[in-house]
Write an enzyme that holds these catalytic residues in place. Structure first.
Site, mmCIF file in Angstrom:
data_model
loop_
_atom_site.group_PDB
_atom_site.id
_atom_site.type_symbol
_atom_site.label_atom_id
_atom_site.label_comp_id
_atom_site.label_asym_id
_atom_site.label_seq_id
_atom_site.Cartn_x
_atom_site.Cartn_y
_atom_site.Cartn_z
ATOM 1 C CB SER A 123 11.961 -19.368 -22.471
ATOM 2 O OG SER A 123 12.428 -18.132 -22.966
ATOM 3 C CE LYS A 129 5.200 -12.712 -26.039
ATOM 4 N NZ LYS A 129 6.526 -12.635 -25.454
ATOM 5 C CD GLU A 141 4.193 -14.007 -19.393
ATOM 6 O OE1 GLU A 141 4.134 -15.001 -20.105
ATOM 7 O OE2 GLU A 141 4.120 -12.851 -19.834
ATOM 8 C CG ASN A 153 0.951 -13.147 -25.577
ATOM 9 O OD1 ASN A 153 0.393 -12.624 -26.554
ATOM 10 N ND2 ASN A 153 1.711 -12.455 -24.743
ATOM 11 C CD GLU A 192 6.496 -9.020 -25.091
ATOM 12 O OE1 GLU A 192 5.430 -9.072 -25.727
ATOM 13 O OE2 GLU A 192 7.246 -10.014 -24.940
ATOM 14 C CG HIS A 238 2.925 -9.475 -21.965
ATOM 15 N ND1 HIS A 238 4.193 -9.099 -22.344
ATOM 16 C CD2 HIS A 238 2.900 -10.823 -21.990
ATOM 17 C CE1 HIS A 238 4.904 -10.201 -22.600
ATOM 18 N NE2 HIS A 238 4.141 -11.258 -22.395
ATOM 19 N N GLY A 267 11.137 -14.669 -24.035
ATOM 20 C CA GLY A 267 11.736 -14.566 -25.363
ATOM 21 C C GLY A 267 13.245 -14.706 -25.364
#
Ligand code: 13P
Length: 250
Positions: free
Chosen positions: A212, A11, A166, A9, A96, A94, A172
């Site tokens: 991560s 991003k 996730e 991904n 985010e 996601h 991250g």
């Protein structure tokens, strides 16, 4: 045994020039894997990614799509637009997007259904935050995300979906879930799917781990019984690192 599905991904990273360089470096590094390789790139890189990966084993995905086929939705992209380009996969929900763009289980469901209707394969993301985990709400949150986020998804449709677990606290941050934490959570998620779709369908469902994951920890994570692959952010931006993850468990 299932093969693994390893998806990058990207991003909001990589201009077209940078994307071309990364894809050209990546293709030969992963050409001989038995695992499935997907790169989910920004909309602006999709056409290029599809052209450059033609004839290779690297599949291309987008990172979002809208739930309507067309209309007055400024800034959005319809699933049929992606499908027509040759896009195969699309990341939906996601964390985010849930955090910064107001995604809810209802919008995740709507986008997933629209993607399926257009013939795309959704990679649907779920996961708890650190405070939810600390407060002992992990299972309740994951249950809600599956029950609400897959409410209208049929058993047949489920066969075209990948789920990505996730944990938000691992994304991250450099803090990876331990092999056991990842496996236990995915096992739990699978049990929630089994309640609705039955054990056979739940066992067949691909559930990735994301957060991560890197070339150092991928082997351990991917060796766990229920971890069917990875959704990789930062490490997918470096061809050698992503390739090492692709090859970590074959
Ligand atoms: P990182 O691998 O950078 O933690 O990101 C994970 C992720 O969010 C993939 O979708």
């Amino acid at each position: 045994m299932k093969n693994k599905i390893i998806a990058g991904n990207w991003k909001m990273n990589k201009t077209r020039a940078e994307a071309a360089a990364l894809i050209e470096e990546l293709i030969p590094l992963v050409s001989n894997t038995s695992n499935t390789v997907i790169i989910c790139v920004p909309f602006t890189d999709l056409e290029l990614a599809i052209r450059l990966t033609e004839g290779s084993n690297v599949h291309v995905g987008a990172q979002n799509c809208h739930w309507k086929e067309s209309g007055a939705y400024t800034g959005e992209i319809a699933p049929s637009m992606l499908k027509e380009m040759g896009v195969e996969y699309v990341v939906i929900g996601h964390s985010e997007r849930r955090t910064y763009f107001g995604e809810t289980d209802a919008t995740v469901l709507a986008r997933t259904k629209a993607a399926l209707n257009a013939g795309l394969k959704p990679i649907v993301c779920i996961g708890e935050t650190l405070s939810e985990r600390k407060e002992g709400e992990m299972e309740a949150v994951l249950t809600r995300q599956v029950v609400e986020g897959f409410k209208d998804v049929t058993a047949e449709e489920l066969t075209n979906i990948i789920v990505a677990y996730e944990p938000v606290w691992a994304i991250g941050t450099g803090v990876t879930a331990t092999d056991e934490q990842a496996n236990d959570a995915i096992k739990y998620v699978r049990s929630v799917f089994a309640r609705k779709y039955g054990k056979v369908a739940a066992d067949a469902l691909y559930i990735q781990y994301g957060g991560s994951m890197n070339d150092g920890n991928a082997k351990g994570l991917l060796s766990m019984s229920d971890v069917d692959g990875g959704l990789i952010g930062g490490a997918s931006l470096v061809a050698a690192k992503f390739a090492a993850i692709v090859h970590a468990h074959e």
